[in-house]
Design a protein around this motif. Sequence first.
Motif, PDB file in Angstrom:
ATOM      1  N   PHE A   1       0.807  -1.214   0.000  1.00 27.46           N
ATOM      2  CA  PHE A   1       0.000   0.000   0.000  1.00 27.46           C
ATOM      3  C   PHE A   1       0.847   1.274   0.000  1.00 27.46           C
ATOM      4  N   ARG A   2       2.019   1.219   0.594  1.00 28.11           N
ATOM      5  CA  ARG A   2       2.924   2.377   0.521  1.00 28.11           C
ATOM      6  C   ARG A   2       3.423   2.570  -0.902  1.00 28.11           C
ATOM      7  N   GLY A   3       3.717   1.466  -1.559  1.00 29.07           N
ATOM      8  CA  GLY A   3       4.114   1.544  -2.969  1.00 29.07           C
ATOM      9  C   GLY A   3       2.979   2.059  -3.839  1.00 29.07           C
ATOM     10  N   ALA A   4       1.767   1.578  -3.571  1.00 26.44           N
ATOM     11  CA  ALA A   4       0.602   2.052  -4.314  1.00 26.44           C
ATOM     12  C   ALA A   4       0.409   3.547  -4.092  1.00 26.44           C
ATOM     13  N   PHE A   5       0.589   3.997  -2.860  1.00 27.61           N
ATOM     14  CA  PHE A   5       0.462   5.423  -2.561  1.00 27.61           C
ATOM     15  C   PHE A   5       1.450   6.237  -3.394  1.00 27.61           C
ATOM     16  N   ARG A   6       2.708   5.798  -3.424  1.00 24.79           N
ATOM     17  CA  ARG A   6       3.734   6.520  -4.181  1.00 24.79           C
ATOM     18  C   ARG A   6       3.378   6.592  -5.665  1.00 24.79           C
ATOM     19  N   ILE A   7       2.929   5.480  -6.223  1.00 26.31           N
ATOM     20  CA  ILE A   7       2.555   5.454  -7.640  1.00 26.31           C
ATOM     21  C   ILE A   7       1.375   6.384  -7.903  1.00 26.31           C
ATOM     22  N   LEU A   8       0.352   6.294  -7.061  1.00 25.83           N
ATOM     23  CA  LEU A   8      -0.824   7.154  -7.225  1.00 25.83           C
ATOM     24  C   LEU A   8      -0.460   8.626  -7.079  1.00 25.83           C
ATOM     25  N   ALA A   9       0.409   8.927  -6.125  1.00 21.99           N
ATOM     26  CA  ALA A   9       0.796  10.326  -5.887  1.00 21.99           C
ATOM     27  C   ALA A   9       1.530  10.908  -7.095  1.00 21.99           C
ATOM     28  N   TRP A  10       2.469  10.170  -7.644  1.00 23.61           N
ATOM     29  CA  TRP A  10       3.204  10.677  -8.806  1.00 23.61           C
ATOM     30  C   TRP A  10       2.314  10.709 -10.048  1.00 23.61           C
ATOM     31  N   LEU A  11       1.408   9.766 -10.158  1.00 25.36           N
ATOM     32  CA  LEU A  11       0.446   9.785 -11.262  1.00 25.36           C
ATOM     33  C   LEU A  11      -0.433  11.028 -11.164  1.00 25.36           C
ATOM     34  N   PHE A  12      -0.833  11.377  -9.946  1.00 19.16           N
ATOM     35  CA  PHE A  12      -1.653  12.565  -9.743  1.00 19.16           C
ATOM     36  C   PHE A  12      -0.886  13.826 -10.140  1.00 19.16           C
ATOM     37  N   VAL A  13       0.379  13.909  -9.769  1.00 21.66           N
ATOM     38  CA  VAL A  13       1.207  15.060 -10.164  1.00 21.66           C
ATOM     39  C   VAL A  13       1.229  15.169 -11.689  1.00 21.66           C
ATOM     40  N   ALA A  14       1.461  14.047 -12.364  1.00 25.24           N
ATOM     41  CA  ALA A  14       1.507  14.051 -13.828  1.00 25.24           C
ATOM     42  C   ALA A  14       0.168  14.489 -14.423  1.00 25.24           C
ATOM     43  N   CYS A  15      -0.926  14.054 -13.828  1.00 26.87           N
ATOM     44  CA  CYS A  15      -2.249  14.436 -14.324  1.00 26.87           C
ATOM     45  C   CYS A  15      -2.521  15.924 -14.128  1.00 26.87           C
ATOM     46  N   VAL A  16      -2.087  16.473 -13.004  1.00 28.02           N
ATOM     47  CA  VAL A  16      -2.269  17.912 -12.771  1.00 28.02           C
ATOM     48  C   VAL A  16      -1.477  18.709 -13.805  1.00 28.02           C
ATOM     49  N   VAL A  17      -0.262  18.268 -14.101  1.00 27.48           N
ATOM     50  CA  VAL A  17       0.551  18.945 -15.120  1.00 27.48           C
ATOM     51  C   VAL A  17      -0.139  18.835 -16.485  1.00 27.48           C
ATOM     52  N   ALA A  18      -0.614  17.653 -16.829  1.00 27.72           N
ATOM     53  CA  ALA A  18      -1.303  17.458 -18.107  1.00 27.72           C
ATOM     54  C   ALA A  18      -2.569  18.315 -18.185  1.00 27.72           C
ATOM     55  N   GLN A  19      -3.306  18.378 -17.090  1.00 29.00           N
ATOM     56  CA  GLN A  19      -4.534  19.176 -17.051  1.00 29.00           C
ATOM     57  C   GLN A  19      -4.217  20.660 -17.271  1.00 29.00           C
ATOM     58  N   THR A  20      -3.142  21.122 -16.683  1.00 21.89           N
ATOM     59  CA  THR A  20      -2.722  22.506 -16.861  1.00 21.89           C
ATOM     60  C   THR A  20      -2.290  22.756 -18.304  1.00 21.89           C
ATOM     61  N   PHE A  21      -1.598  21.797 -18.880  1.00 24.17           N
ATOM     62  CA  PHE A  21      -1.189  21.901 -20.280  1.00 24.17           C
ATOM     63  C   PHE A  21      -2.410  21.987 -21.195  1.00 24.17           C
ATOM     64  N   ILE A  22      -3.409  21.164 -20.941  1.00 25.61           N
ATOM     65  CA  ILE A  22      -4.634  21.186 -21.745  1.00 25.61           C
ATOM     66  C   ILE A  22      -5.330  22.540 -21.620  1.00 25.61           C
ATOM     67  N   ALA A  23      -5.365  23.098 -20.415  1.00 24.43           N
ATOM     68  CA  ALA A  23      -5.963  24.427 -20.226  1.00 24.43           C
ATOM     69  C   ALA A  23      -5.181  25.472 -21.008  1.00 24.43           C
ATOM     70  N   GLY A  24      -3.870  25.367 -21.016  1.00 29.14           N
ATOM     71  CA  GLY A  24      -3.038  26.289 -21.785  1.00 29.14           C
ATOM     72  C   GLY A  24      -3.307  26.171 -23.274  1.00 29.14           C
ATOM     73  N   MET A  25      -3.483  24.929 -23.742  1.00 31.58           N
ATOM     74  CA  MET A  25      -3.817  24.741 -25.156  1.00 31.58           C
ATOM     75  C   MET A  25      -5.145  25.411 -25.488  1.00 31.58           C
TER      76      MET A  25
END
Length: 127
Positions: A15-39
């Motif tokens: 579950f700690r590993g799952a947390f780390r994966i989910l957390a970094w995935l969330f960071v990537a999604c926030v960056v992608a979401q911001t990029f889409i808004a910029g587009m």
Amino acid sequence: MIEQSDAPRGRIRFFRGAFRILAWLFVACVVAQTFIAGMALFGDPAAWKSHTTFVHLFEYLPFFMLISSFAGSMRVRLRWLSGALLALIFVQYATANIPEAGAVHPVLALLLFWLSLHVARAGGTTN
């Protein structure tokens, strides 16, 4: 054969590993979401549809992070911060749908990025 004492440690590690994966995935999604808004803002206004659709793909990641933080016996601080990320997602919905609060939406996006990055980095520590 797995010893009984090894099973809880294995579960916690999972579950700690799952947390780390989910957390970094969330960071990537926030960056992608911001990029889409910029587009949408600086390029093709049709990208706003992608912006509003994409959030539905990652909006519950903080909820699963919260569950993983409990199941992984993680620090209470990370539990609270995961809950704060989830709350920020819903505040983002409010600011997107209330015209008077629209200007706060990109500011909260900055906070969401900073907090998600902080949580992802802190999720790598063991205690």
